[in-house]
Design a protein around this motif. Structure first.
Motif, PDB file in Angstrom:
ATOM      1  N   LEU A 204       0.804  -1.223   0.000  1.00 50.46           N
ATOM      2  CA  LEU A 204       0.000   0.000   0.000  1.00 50.46           C
ATOM      3  C   LEU A 204       0.833   1.267   0.000  1.00 50.46           C
ATOM      4  O   LEU A 204       0.523   2.236  -0.717  1.00 50.46           O
ATOM      5  CB  LEU A 204      -0.945   0.001   1.204  1.00 50.46           C
ATOM      6  CG  LEU A 204      -1.861   1.218   1.350  1.00 50.46           C
ATOM      7  CD1 LEU A 204      -2.809   1.325   0.169  1.00 50.46           C
ATOM      8  CD2 LEU A 204      -2.649   1.152   2.649  1.00 50.46           C
ATOM      9  N   GLY A 205       1.913   1.309   0.800  1.00 49.95           N
ATOM     10  CA  GLY A 205       2.732   2.516   0.859  1.00 49.95           C
ATOM     11  C   GLY A 205       3.306   2.890  -0.490  1.00 49.95           C
ATOM     12  O   GLY A 205       3.402   4.071  -0.839  1.00 49.95           O
ATOM     13  N   TYR A 206       3.699   1.883  -1.249  1.00 49.01           N
ATOM     14  CA  TYR A 206       4.198   2.135  -2.604  1.00 49.01           C
ATOM     15  C   TYR A 206       3.108   2.781  -3.444  1.00 49.01           C
ATOM     16  O   TYR A 206       3.350   3.753  -4.176  1.00 49.01           O
ATOM     17  CB  TYR A 206       4.647   0.818  -3.229  1.00 49.01           C
ATOM     18  CG  TYR A 206       5.164   0.943  -4.648  1.00 49.01           C
ATOM     19  CD1 TYR A 206       6.502   1.238  -4.898  1.00 49.01           C
ATOM     20  CD2 TYR A 206       4.319   0.759  -5.736  1.00 49.01           C
ATOM     21  CE1 TYR A 206       6.984   1.346  -6.198  1.00 49.01           C
ATOM     22  CE2 TYR A 206       4.778   0.866  -7.036  1.00 49.01           C
ATOM     23  CZ  TYR A 206       6.114   1.160  -7.259  1.00 49.01           C
ATOM     24  OH  TYR A 206       6.585   1.274  -8.557  1.00 49.01           O
ATOM     25  N   THR A 208       0.222   4.440  -2.456  1.00 46.60           N
ATOM     26  CA  THR A 208      -0.246   5.762  -2.035  1.00 46.60           C
ATOM     27  C   THR A 208       0.822   6.834  -2.195  1.00 46.60           C
ATOM     28  O   THR A 208       0.516   8.023  -2.163  1.00 46.60           O
ATOM     29  CB  THR A 208      -0.724   5.736  -0.574  1.00 46.60           C
ATOM     30  OG1 THR A 208       0.316   5.220   0.268  1.00 46.60           O
ATOM     31  CG2 THR A 208      -1.977   4.876  -0.435  1.00 46.60           C
ATOM     32  N   SER A 209       2.068   6.427  -2.364  1.00 41.46           N
ATOM     33  CA  SER A 209       3.132   7.403  -2.613  1.00 41.46           C
ATOM     34  C   SER A 209       3.311   7.675  -4.098  1.00 41.46           C
ATOM     35  O   SER A 209       4.215   8.420  -4.494  1.00 41.46           O
ATOM     36  CB  SER A 209       4.460   6.903  -2.030  1.00 41.46           C
ATOM     37  OG  SER A 209       4.966   5.816  -2.792  1.00 41.46           O
ATOM     38  N   GLY A 210       2.448   7.060  -4.919  1.00 43.89           N
ATOM     39  CA  GLY A 210       2.572   7.252  -6.353  1.00 43.89           C
ATOM     40  C   GLY A 210       3.679   6.423  -6.967  1.00 43.89           C
ATOM     41  O   GLY A 210       4.129   6.688  -8.081  1.00 43.89           O
ATOM     42  N   GLY A 211       4.140   5.409  -6.226  1.00 45.82           N
ATOM     43  CA  GLY A 211       5.196   4.557  -6.749  1.00 45.82           C
ATOM     44  C   GLY A 211       6.582   5.109  -6.534  1.00 45.82           C
ATOM     45  O   GLY A 211       7.512   4.781  -7.289  1.00 45.82           O
ATOM     46  N   THR A 212       6.765   5.943  -5.502  1.00 51.35           N
ATOM     47  CA  THR A 212       8.084   6.527  -5.260  1.00 51.35           C
ATOM     48  C   THR A 212       9.027   5.557  -4.560  1.00 51.35           C
ATOM     49  O   THR A 212      10.227   5.819  -4.472  1.00 51.35           O
ATOM     50  CB  THR A 212       7.966   7.800  -4.400  1.00 51.35           C
ATOM     51  OG1 THR A 212       7.376   7.471  -3.133  1.00 51.35           O
ATOM     52  CG2 THR A 212       7.127   8.850  -5.095  1.00 51.35           C
ATOM     53  N   GLY A 213       8.481   4.448  -4.048  1.00 55.50           N
ATOM     54  CA  GLY A 213       9.323   3.478  -3.362  1.00 55.50           C
ATOM     55  C   GLY A 213      10.026   2.537  -4.328  1.00 55.50           C
ATOM     56  O   GLY A 213      10.062   2.751  -5.543  1.00 55.50           O
ATOM     57  N   VAL A 214      10.557   1.460  -3.766  1.00 56.64           N
ATOM     58  CA  VAL A 214      11.325   0.483  -4.527  1.00 56.64           C
ATOM     59  C   VAL A 214      10.634  -0.867  -4.457  1.00 56.64           C
ATOM     60  O   VAL A 214      10.136  -1.273  -3.399  1.00 56.64           O
ATOM     61  CB  VAL A 214      12.754   0.355  -3.954  1.00 56.64           C
ATOM     62  CG1 VAL A 214      13.530  -0.769  -4.642  1.00 56.64           C
ATOM     63  CG2 VAL A 214      13.497   1.679  -4.087  1.00 56.64           C
ATOM     64  N   ASN A 215      10.604  -1.569  -5.569  1.00 57.44           N
ATOM     65  CA  ASN A 215      10.125  -2.946  -5.557  1.00 57.44           C
ATOM     66  C   ASN A 215      11.275  -3.825  -5.073  1.00 57.44           C
ATOM     67  O   ASN A 215      12.278  -3.987  -5.757  1.00 57.44           O
ATOM     68  CB  ASN A 215       9.686  -3.369  -6.958  1.00 57.44           C
ATOM     69  CG  ASN A 215       9.163  -4.793  -6.998  1.00 57.44           C
ATOM     70  OD1 ASN A 215       8.715  -5.325  -5.984  1.00 57.44           O
ATOM     71  ND2 ASN A 215       9.225  -5.419  -8.165  1.00 57.44           N
ATOM     72  N   GLN A 216      11.123  -4.403  -3.874  1.00 54.67           N
ATOM     73  CA  GLN A 216      12.222  -5.139  -3.250  1.00 54.67           C
ATOM     74  C   GLN A 216      12.285  -6.597  -3.677  1.00 54.67           C
ATOM     75  O   GLN A 216      12.823  -7.442  -2.946  1.00 54.67           O
ATOM     76  CB  GLN A 216      12.104  -5.033  -1.726  1.00 54.67           C
ATOM     77  CG  GLN A 216      12.330  -3.650  -1.164  1.00 54.67           C
ATOM     78  CD  GLN A 216      13.793  -3.224  -1.241  1.00 54.67           C
ATOM     79  OE1 GLN A 216      14.667  -3.989  -1.639  1.00 54.67           O
ATOM     80  NE2 GLN A 216      14.063  -1.976  -0.860  1.00 54.67           N
ATOM     81  N   LEU A 217      11.765  -6.899  -4.836  1.00 52.12           N
ATOM     82  CA  LEU A 217      11.801  -8.260  -5.362  1.00 52.12           C
ATOM     83  C   LEU A 217      13.239  -8.787  -5.343  1.00 52.12           C
ATOM     84  O   LEU A 217      14.149  -8.168  -5.906  1.00 52.12           O
ATOM     85  CB  LEU A 217      11.257  -8.287  -6.791  1.00 52.12           C
ATOM     86  CG  LEU A 217      11.210  -9.655  -7.477  1.00 52.12           C
ATOM     87  CD1 LEU A 217      10.228 -10.574  -6.767  1.00 52.12           C
ATOM     88  CD2 LEU A 217      10.822  -9.490  -8.955  1.00 52.12           C
ATOM     89  N   GLY A 218      13.447  -9.917  -4.680  1.00 49.19           N
ATOM     90  CA  GLY A 218      14.775 -10.504  -4.593  1.00 49.19           C
ATOM     91  C   GLY A 218      15.534 -10.132  -3.336  1.00 49.19           C
ATOM     92  O   GLY A 218      16.551 -10.748  -3.025  1.00 49.19           O
TER      93      GLY A 218
END
Length: 512
Positions: A204-206, A208-218
């Motif tokens: 959710l945080g990713y 609601t921030s408009g995708g400013t976070g990082v996808n931590q896949l791996g």
């Protein structure tokens, strides 16, 4: 130029004619039963949805109407025990830490828009202090903001960790000790039945921030995650099954729920991609001074579809940045600088710096609810004529979810939900498919009795004024879904709530 965006159950009878009398046959109700479950000590684990968070705050009325509290009411009818909640001090919402406000009041509807309560009712201030922990234990272990791995994180209730994001103020307020975990505090109560609804915040945080976070896949080390990152599915699988193994030990019974596709929430479905009203003079000026020249350059660079001419209309699309596009900033600057057009030459550095990944929004983009107050406002541009967010200056990453970001969200959600359902099947737990329920709500809505509930913001009855968390009415509906899942799995029988008896909004003046 731009106007701010605003925004029977009928008893069943069989009638039999007998001479002149009409006899009424009443179908008997099935007796209430706990089935094979034991509700003597029910503990609920989860995040803000479990806690009763609503209207962007945690407050008493929301906690009273939280789905676990409602479920406990029905459990009590079949022998369930007391259910305690770490109630806040007031119906204002918000938190204090050492007398300093760290979370604001709840949202209310005032003058055509949701606003913090202290704006609508001056003098409304939070009174819930976290520095002096409550004495528990508490049955409702819902922690607003908690991700899956936070439930097993030591020191999550240590006030010293607030500044670094290692602790949660809501858990600080009612943990048994600074070093304990949420799961440990739940298990210490020796529950006979549990519910678990966790995982929303892992994505959710990713969103609601408009995708400013990082996808931590791996990356399976959550200690390295930031607040707006998407959790790695392998890590989620390990942590979730660790939690379930502990909760379901000794053949303990319970109910779990998967997570909805978070982008189906009103927060992402209220502001349209094309809300820009322009008159003839403004649209012509923008076409001549910005859109037209940029489109010619982009077409020469093989990108003819990024921009479209603006019209004298109310439904022009928003101008946005799409991080998934190739950045053509240096090429745009070079072409503009060599164009021989004095206006373009002067703007060349600006055009290259600002519009390299710009395009007009489409129906596949999701504009955040919070962006509604930004559209048309000054963007801080050094060019006064090109300074309106979403109109002449592109909205930034934090304002919009673009398709590449939405795909990351959906992929993670599917992986998390596969873990949750598999764990429920392996342990023989009751399972609630919240994802399917929310999908139905966000498309056609759901009708029960004489009421139609939908995901429409402010009117549909599902989402509170923050566009993410659910209303009291939706909590009652969700409680019924949990109860029905328990009935199917454990042979129980409960009376149910009439969701329409619960409110969809709370008034500004709400007694504490």
């Amino acid at each position: 130029m731009y106007k701010n965006l605003k925004y029977l159950f009928l008893s069943s009878f069989v009638f039999i004619a007998c001479s002149e009398d009409v006899k009424e046959e009443v179908i008997a109700e099935e007796p209430l039963s706990k089935g094979s479950a034991d509700f003597t000590k029910y503990v609920a684990l989860g995040n803000s949805l479990t806690a009763g968070f609503s209207d962007n705050a945690l407050f008493k009325a929301g906690q009273v109407n939280a789905y676990p509290n409602l479920m406990a009411e029905k459990f009590a009818e079949v022998g369930g025990g007391a259910f305690t909640t770490p109630f806040t001090n007031d119906n204002v919402g918000g938190l204090l830490a050492g007398g300093i406000q760290i979370q604001g009041p709840r949202l209310v509807f005032s003058n055509g828009a949701p606003v913090p309560l202290n704006i609508a009712v001056p003098g409304s201030v939070p009174t819930t202090e976290i520095a002096i922990p409550l004495t528990g234990p508490f049955n409702n272990m819902g922690i607003p903001g908690a991700k899956s791995y936070h439930l097993i994180a030591p020191n999550y209730g240590n006030i010293a960790g607030l500044a670094t994001g290692q602790a949660n103020p809501y858990f600080v307020r009612f943990r048994s000790s600074p070093t304990t975990t949420v799961l440990a505090d739940a298990l210490s109560q020796n529950p006979t039945f549990f519910s678990l609804w966790i995982g929303n915040n892992d994505v959710l945080g990713y969103a609601t921030s408009g995708g400013t976070g990082v996808n931590q896949l791996g990356n399976t080390n959550p200690a390295t995650y930031a607040a707006n990152d998407i959790s790695d599915p392998t890590m989620f699988n390990t942590v979730y099954n660790q939690i379930i193994d502990a909760l379901a030990s000794n053949d303990r019974k319970g109910v779990v729920a998967n997570i909805p596709s978070v982008t189906s929430a009103a927060f992402f479905r209220t502001v349209p991609f094309n809300p820009v009203p322009l008159d003839a003079a403004t649209s012509s000026a923008l076409n001549a001074g910005l859109i037209g020249p940029l489109d010619q350059i982009l077409t020469a660079l093989g990108q003819p579809d990024r921009l479209k001419p603006l019209d004298a209309a109310t439904n022009n699309p928003l101008l946005i940045v799409d991080e998934g596009l190739t950045n053509l900033g240096s090429q745009i600057q070079a072409i503009a600088a060599s164009s021989g057009n004095p206006q373009l030459v002067a703007l060349a550095p600006f055009l290259g710096a600002v519009y390299g990944q710009a395009r007009h929004a489409t129906k596949d983009d999701l504009v955040l609810l919070t962006t509604r107050t930004v559209i048309g406002q000054p963007a801080g541009s050094p060019v006064p004529s090109l300074n309106a967010f979403g109109v002449s200056y592109p909205l930034q990453d934090q304002h919009v979810l673009v398709p590449t970001e939405i795909e990351l969200i959906n992929t993670a959600t599917t992986a998390f939900n596969n873990t949750i359902e598999s764990a429920a099947q392996l342990k023989g737990l009751a399972f609630v498919d919240i994802n399917s329920i929310m999908r139905e709500l966000s498309t056609n809505g759901i009708r029960f009795d004489n009421y139609h509930m939908s995901a429409t913001f402010g009117q549909g009855g599902v989402f509170s004024w923050d566009g993410i968390h659910i209303t009291a009415r939706a909590n009652a509906y969700i409680a019924n879904q949990f109860l029905e899942a328990i009935e199917r799995t454990y042979g129980a029988k409960f009376s149910k709530f009439k969701p329409q008896d619960k409110p969809i909004t709370y008034p500004s003046f709400l007694p504490n």
